[in-house]
Design a protein around this motif. Structure first.
Motif, PDB file in Angstrom:
ATOM      1  N   TYR A 116       0.852  -1.195   0.000  1.00  0.00           N
ATOM      2  CA  TYR A 116       0.000   0.000   0.000  1.00  0.00           C
ATOM      3  C   TYR A 116       0.885   1.241   0.000  1.00  0.00           C
ATOM      4  N   LEU A 120       1.279   4.202  -2.711  1.00  0.00           N
ATOM      5  CA  LEU A 120       1.166   5.606  -2.301  1.00  0.00           C
ATOM      6  C   LEU A 120       2.350   6.411  -2.819  1.00  0.00           C
ATOM      7  N   GLY A 124       2.333   9.502  -5.299  1.00  0.00           N
ATOM      8  CA  GLY A 124       2.916  10.777  -4.876  1.00  0.00           C
ATOM      9  C   GLY A 124       3.916  11.295  -5.883  1.00  0.00           C
ATOM     10  N   ILE A 127       2.138  12.691  -8.855  1.00  0.00           N
ATOM     11  CA  ILE A 127       1.561  14.012  -8.570  1.00  0.00           C
ATOM     12  C   ILE A 127       2.657  15.072  -8.592  1.00  0.00           C
TER      13      ILE A 127
ATOM     14  N   LEU B 131      -1.197   4.269   7.721  1.00  0.00           N
ATOM     15  CA  LEU B 131      -1.504   4.272   6.283  1.00  0.00           C
ATOM     16  C   LEU B 131      -2.449   5.412   5.943  1.00  0.00           C
ATOM     17  N   GLN B 134      -0.668   8.747   5.993  1.00  0.00           N
ATOM     18  CA  GLN B 134       0.164   8.909   4.789  1.00  0.00           C
ATOM     19  C   GLN B 134      -0.701   9.227   3.573  1.00  0.00           C
ATOM     20  N   THR B 135      -1.885   8.580   3.523  1.00  0.00           N
ATOM     21  CA  THR B 135      -2.781   8.846   2.395  1.00  0.00           C
ATOM     22  C   THR B 135      -3.259  10.296   2.427  1.00  0.00           C
ATOM     23  N   LEU B 138      -0.964  12.686   0.823  1.00  0.00           N
ATOM     24  CA  LEU B 138      -0.645  12.407  -0.573  1.00  0.00           C
ATOM     25  C   LEU B 138      -0.675  13.688  -1.404  1.00  0.00           C
ATOM     26  N   GLY B 139       0.387  13.928  -2.165  1.00  0.00           N
ATOM     27  CA  GLY B 139       0.427  15.088  -3.038  1.00  0.00           C
ATOM     28  C   GLY B 139       1.025  16.322  -2.396  1.00  0.00           C
ATOM     29  N   GLN B 141       4.296  18.008  -0.564  1.00  0.00           N
ATOM     30  CA  GLN B 141       5.722  17.687  -0.429  1.00  0.00           C
ATOM     31  C   GLN B 141       6.151  17.762   1.030  1.00  0.00           C
TER      32      GLN B 141
END
Lengths: 137, 141
Positions: A116, A120, A124, A127, B131, B134-135, B138-139, B141
């Motif tokens: 997972y 991710l 990332g 993106i 998890l 972290q999600t 996402l995107g 920095q």
């Protein structure tokens, strides 16, 4: 040139979704480690991802259903996201009918969590790359 | 997002295991209690677990997480041990008192099993939390 976000993210988005579903299924197995007659379940990630990515080659043969009351082929239950759930064959079956083997489930759970995180990271990086392209840096 | 449901699943399992631990504690505490009749003697209690089915209970509030539910509590049917203690204030006319039917070894095994399962579910929860966090990042920095 049109930019489709679905295409830009590739298979990582579908993989992430399936990983989170598998995470849920494995956590149910671990939660029911002491429940009598509980059968451990899992799904085949490879074929599920092929079916989700929709390349038409994976997922095996499907029977055509022309009526809503037809029973789907395979007969197994579907998971939270529609993946075909299968029962795990235990190495050491327990007397109370429970087929959860905690160490096996823990190993699968850890493997799935790492995968997972890998998905991710791929997402990332995509993106970051897209943002870089938009800014023109 | 199906990872959110994991908190319900693991939470229900932790609930069930802590109840089991609770019952083990009360069984162990009463392992040496005696009573005047076999009927009054303390009987070991154990919870019965059942899987909370996801599909069946999906429409009901609180159900549908695929975790553990409590189906009930059973009392052990083993016969209480009769002890000959004529001086005991609870003794019957033949001088017997009846010890509870708790099996200490069984209860210790139950205790270890419950605490291991509880720890497992704590790990599941903390992994899921990591998890999810972290999600959420996402995107960024």
């Amino acid at each position: 040139m049109t930019l489709s976000l679905d295409k830009a993210f590739g298979v990582s988005a579908a993989a992430l979704k399936l990983r989170s579903e598998r995470h849920q299924v494995l956590s149910q197995n671990l939660a029911n480690a002491d429940t009598p007659d509980y059968k451990a379940r899992d799904f085949d990630f490879k074929s599920a991802l092929r079916a989700a990515a929709g390349d038409g080659k994976g997922g095996g043969l499907q029977l055509q259903r022309t009526d809503a009351r037809h029973i789907p082929a395979g007969g197994s239950a579907t998971g939270p996201g529609g993946a075909q759930l299968q029962y795990r064959v235990p190495f050491n079956p327990a007397l109370d009918g429970n087929t959860v083997e905690t160490q096996v489930e823990q190993a699968k759970f850890a493997e799935n969590a790492v995968n997972y995180q890998a998905s991710l990271n791929f997402l990332g990086n995509r993106i970051t790359g897209l943002i870089g392209a938009i800014r023109g840096e | 997002m199906s990872i959110f449901k994991v908190f319900d699943t693991a939470g229900s399992a932790m609930n069930a295991q802590s109840l089991r631990l609770n019952m083990t504690a009360s069984n162990l505490a009463n392992a040496e209690t005696v009573a005047g009749t076999p009927e009054q003697a303390y009987r070991a209690r154990n919870p019965v677990f059942a899987a909370a089915l996801e599909q069946a209970a999906a429409g009901q509030p609180g159900g549908g997480h695929g975790g553990v539910q409590m189906r009930g509590i059973i009392e052990s049917q083993a016969t209480p041990q009769a002890l000959h203690m004529p001086d005991h204030p609870e003794a019957d006319e033949n001088g017997y008192v009846y010890r509870s039917n708790v099996n200490t070894v069984e209860e210790m095994v139950n205790m270890m099993s419950a605490s291991r399962s509880y720890q497992n579910n704590v790990e599941v929860m903390s992994t899921s939390r990591d998890l999810l966090l972290q999600t959420l990042r996402l995107g960024q920095q």
